[in-house]
Design an enzyme around this catalytic site. Structure first.
Site, short mmCIF file in Angstrom:
data_model
loop_
_atom_site.label_atom_id
_atom_site.label_comp_id
_atom_site.label_asym_id
_atom_site.label_seq_id
_atom_site.Cartn_x
_atom_site.Cartn_y
_atom_site.Cartn_z
CE LYS A 1 10.56 -4.70 27.48
NZ LYS A 1 9.54 -4.19 26.54
CB SER B 1 -3.38 -5.58 29.67
OG SER B 1 -2.95 -5.70 31.00
N GLY B 2 -2.92 -2.79 31.00
CA GLY B 2 -1.84 -2.01 31.60
C GLY B 2 -1.42 -0.76 30.84
CG ASP C 1 -3.60 -7.50 23.70
OD1 ASP C 1 -3.33 -8.69 23.96
OD2 ASP C 1 -3.29 -6.57 24.45
CE1 TYR D 1 10.16 -7.37 30.08
CE2 TYR D 1 11.74 -6.19 31.46
CZ TYR D 1 10.53 -6.23 30.77
OH TYR D 1 9.69 -5.13 30.78
CB THR E 1 0.80 -3.47 34.46
OG1 THR E 1 2.02 -4.19 34.24
CG2 THR E 1 1.01 -2.00 34.21
#
Ligand code: NAD
Length: 255
Positions: free
Chosen positions: A163, A17-18, A38, A159, A194
């Site tokens: 990151k 994806s994306g 994936d 998140y 996305t």
């Protein structure tokens, strides 16, 4: 003319994806053979279809990056026929739950996000380490603007933490694996359109507008905007680059 990644075997997590799909297509265009890892096997198969339709070489393997044993098994299976020389740790999830919200939901989001974005990156990297050292390979990790700051996208403590961790892992591995000729870098995308943010974009147009006001190029990015830096970091063009992060964020972090 030979492609920049001719002769390489690239494993891309979340390649169904994306951003991951865009990277797989670009790597194959540059001559790499690509293995898509994936949890979403339909997406991975669709990427294989896109790559092969364009004349490239790709295969798909279902893998949940949070499953350490499965990561080791996938690396062993791939290792029977070749050695991965490029690893892209791209699989990721995001949920935006206020830390003051429902306690069970906050704790579940924390566990899930750290498991995929941070522990998953370790699981896959560790599983492929021997192959990457044997090939003097390259690792490309997907960071974010949120590898540095927590602005404009509220309610994402987990998140942002994950990151920041991606950048720390990138630097630590670059320091440790440089002697083996393995280079480790990250990419910091800005707002890329996305599936990961489709819901957030639809529900929070004000938030998107706020991000765009802080983005000199004044547009959201596309997966293709990340593919260029990903090719550069995987290729010999970046032979003296390690422990770095290339921001592909329309200038967000520069102003
Ligand atoms: N889109 C953005 O604006 C943006 C910005 C900065 C960073 N990133 C990062 O880029 C990476 C790719 O994101 P995207 O925008 O392409 O999102 P996406 O949702 O389109 O793709 C993510 C992919 O990861 C896979 N995945 C999720 N959990 C997995 C697991 N446990 N095991 C294996 N695969 C799993 C999904 O099936 C999907 O194919 C992520 O790490 C994300 O945090 C995205």
């Amino acid at each position: 003319m030979a492609g920049l990644l001719e002769g390489h075997l690239a494993a891309v997590t979340g390649g169904g994806s994306g951003i991951g799909q865009g990277i797989c297509q670009a790597y194959a265009r540059e001559g790499a053979q690509v293995v898509i890892l994936d949890a979403n096997v339909e997406g991975a198969n669709e990427t294989v279809r896109l790559v092969t339709a364009a004349g490239g070489k790709a295969s798909a393997m279902k893998l949940d990056v949070t499953d350490r044993a499965a990561c080791r098994a996938a690396a062993a299976e791939i290792g029977k026929t070749g050695k991965v020389s490029i690893l892209v740790n791209n699989a990721g999830i995001n949920r935006r739950t206020p830390i003051t919200g429902d306690a069970a939901a906050v704790a579940k989001d924390w566990d899930d996000i750290i498991s995929v974005n941070l522990a998953g990156m370790f699981n896959v990297t560790h599983a492929f380490l021997d192959q990457l050292r044997a090939t003097k390979g390259r690792i490309v990790n997907l960071g974010s603007i949120q590898s540095f700051v927590h602005v404009s996208w509220p309610n994402s403590a987990a998140y942002t933490t994950s990151k920041h961790g991606v950048l720390g892992f990138t630097r630590a591995l670059a320091a440790e694996l440089g002697k083996d000729g393995v280079r480790v870098n990250a990419i910091g995308p800005g707002l890329i359109e996305t599936a990961i943010n489709a819901d957030a974009r639809a529900k929070n147009p004000d938030m998107v507008a706020a991000v765009m006001r802080h983005t000199p190029l004044n547009r959201p990015g596309k997966p293709a905007d990340i593919a260029g830096p990903a090719v550069f970091l995987a290729s010999d063009m970046s032979a003296y680059v390690t422990g770095g992060i290339i921001m592909a964020d329309g200038g967000f972090r520069s102003i």
